[in-house]
Design an enzyme around this catalytic site. Structure first.
Site, PDB file in Angstrom:
ATOM      1  CE1 TYR A  13      -4.164  -1.479   0.090  1.00 23.34           C
ATOM      2  CE2 TYR A  13      -3.528  -2.560   2.135  1.00 23.34           C
ATOM      3  CZ  TYR A  13      -4.423  -2.401   1.087  1.00 23.34           C
ATOM      4  OH  TYR A  13      -5.550  -3.161   1.042  1.00 23.34           O
ATOM      5  CB  THR A  30      -3.387  -2.854  -3.487  1.00 23.80           C
ATOM      6  OG1 THR A  30      -3.055  -4.239  -3.368  1.00 23.80           O
ATOM      7  CG2 THR A  30      -4.893  -2.699  -3.454  1.00 23.80           C
ATOM      8  CE  LYS A  60      -5.656  -7.904  -4.616  1.00 24.38           C
ATOM      9  NZ  LYS A  60      -6.301  -6.977  -3.695  1.00 24.38           N
ATOM     10  CG  HIS A 120      -9.979  -4.309  -2.245  1.00 20.64           C
ATOM     11  ND1 HIS A 120      -8.726  -3.844  -2.497  1.00 20.64           N
ATOM     12  CD2 HIS A 120      -9.972  -4.609  -0.920  1.00 20.64           C
ATOM     13  CE1 HIS A 120      -8.002  -3.837  -1.388  1.00 20.64           C
ATOM     14  NE2 HIS A 120      -8.741  -4.318  -0.413  1.00 20.64           N
TER      15      HIS A 120
END
Ligand SMILES: Cc1cc2nc3c(=O)[nH]c(=O)nc-3n(C[C@H](O)[C@H](O)[C@H](O)COP(=O)(O)O)c2cc1C
Length: 384
Positions: free
Chosen positions: A139, A165, A254, A278
């Site tokens: 992150y 992500t 992602k 997600h």
């Protein structure tokens, strides 16, 4: 004398991953919902699943596949099947062994575990018990030094693939969590205690400090988690370029939800793309991932590997995704519920269920290996 492993015995009796979800109801309601729930009206959460159900197979009449080979490679790593374990934070809320159990189970099953950037065990400890390849999920933080330090830690601990992500920089409104008054990490709030009173085994483990935030190494990880969540920033092209310059290994993004993003991602040097919403936990109303997959596969045109996650509960779902061009799928909730129900044995069982279903579906489609899968095995009329 060796004792009976009751968790393994009980897990072995579970027939499907959806049954495993039911077994995970041993968790307090607030914790179960925190895993099970999605954002808003949970439209995307449901659609992820329904979209798989709408796709029908078109098996050829004259085909024989007496034995099947499920193996493939993911970014160069050999795996036993086209499935890996998605990054899911705070596994220790579900079972004291948390990500350690997941890493061991993934290794035994011959596949990859993508470790969450907000894992509840330090990334070094998870790498220490893993026997298979690991991805590290990042992150992005506003503090560049902290991000650089995270990358260095992951590299030193032996993580080869970095997974960034991009769809979780804004905190989603997960209404079940709001209603349940859930705090992350779970503090001993009145509501949680009342809910947990009906789940004595979880409550006992919580009081002993095995689940939740009271455990030893977990305390550090939890502090990390809170800091991370407060510092999340959006990933722009500049940020991704900055990350690319600092990570020599394969880089995966992602959270991709449209084909026309791919050209820019490829230009920035990405090696893999995960089509993901997600698991319906972020933007409610986003499309089902299996419906987005073909457009991303077309845009990428074989230049990098494409993965998909969200709503994968059956071996047949894995087959559908691979037939539509995914290199592999990632599973999230399915293995988290295995962990919640029976710890490591539960994750083992979930992976075994997938393996058996995948093998059977491949056989019924007359395919002797995953490379035989292609869109012609799916009914055109069912493909939207
Ligand atoms: C409890 C839970 C925690 C998650 N934590 C993370 C995380 O830390 N990082 C991340 O990139 N995705 C996270 N995800 C999303 C998963 O990586 C994955 O995209 C999603 O679970 C796939 O959908 P599925 O649950 O329907 O299989 C989480 C999902 C769940 C259920």
């Amino acid at each position: 004398m060796t004792g009976i492993d009751w968790n393994a015995t009980r897990a072995a009796r579970v027939v499907s991953t959806s049954e495993m979800r039911k077994r995970a109801r041993r968790l307090p309601r607030a914790i179960f919902d925190a895993v099970d729930g999605g954002a808003g009206d949970e439209v995307t959460l449901r659609e992820n699943r329904r979209a798989y159900e709408r796709i029908a197979f078109a098996p050829p009449a004259l085909a024989d596949a007496g034995s099947r080979d499920l193996t493939t490679t993911i970014l160069g790593d050999p795996v036993s099947m086209p499935l890996l374990l998605a990054p899911c934070g705070m596994a220790r809320m579900l079972n004291s062994a948390g990500e350690l159990a997941v890493a061991r189970a993934a290794g035994k099953a011959g596949t990859i575990f993508a470790v969450s950037g907000v894992s509840s065990y330090p990334l070094e400890d998870i790498a220490g018990v893993a026997t298979g390849p690991l991805w590290y999920q990042l992150y992005l933080l506003s503090d560049r030094e902290a991000t650089t330090a995270k990358l260095a830690r992951a590299r030193t601990a032996g993580y080869r693939v970095l997974c960034v992500t991009v769809d979780a920089t804004i905190a989603a409104l997960r209404e079940r969590d709001v209603r349940n008054g859930l705090e992350i990490p779970p503090a001993l709030s009145l509501r949680l205690v009342v809910g947990a009173l009906r789940k004595p085994s979880w409550l006992a483990a919580f009081v002993r400090g095995e689940v939740g935030d009271a455990g030893l190494g977990a305390r550090v990880a939890v502090r990390d988690f809170v800091t991370t969540i407060r510092q999340l920033i959006g990933v722009t092209s500049d940020e991704l370029r900055w990350i690319r310059e600092r990570w020599e290994g394969p880089l995966v993004v992602k959270g991709v939800m449209r084909g026309d993003d791919c050209e820019e991602l490829l230009r920035l040097g990405v090696d893999g793309i995960v089509v993901s919403n997600h698991g319906g936990r972020q933007l409610d109303g986003a499309r089902a991932t299996i419906e987005i997959l073909p457009e991303v596969v077309e845009a990428v045109n074989g230049r990098v590997e494409v993965f998909v996650d969200g709503g994968v509960w059956r071996g047949s779902d894995v087959v559908k995704a691979v037939a539509l061009g995914a290199r592999a799928v990632l599973i999230g909730k399915a293995y988290m519920f295995g962990l919640a129900a029976y710890g490591e044995a539960g994750v083992d069982r979930v992976l075994e269920i997938f393996r058996v279903e995948l093998d059977r579906t491949l056989g019924m489609l007359g395919c002797s290996c995953v490379a035989d899968l292609n869109p012609s095995l799916l009914a055109k009329s069912s493909l939207g």
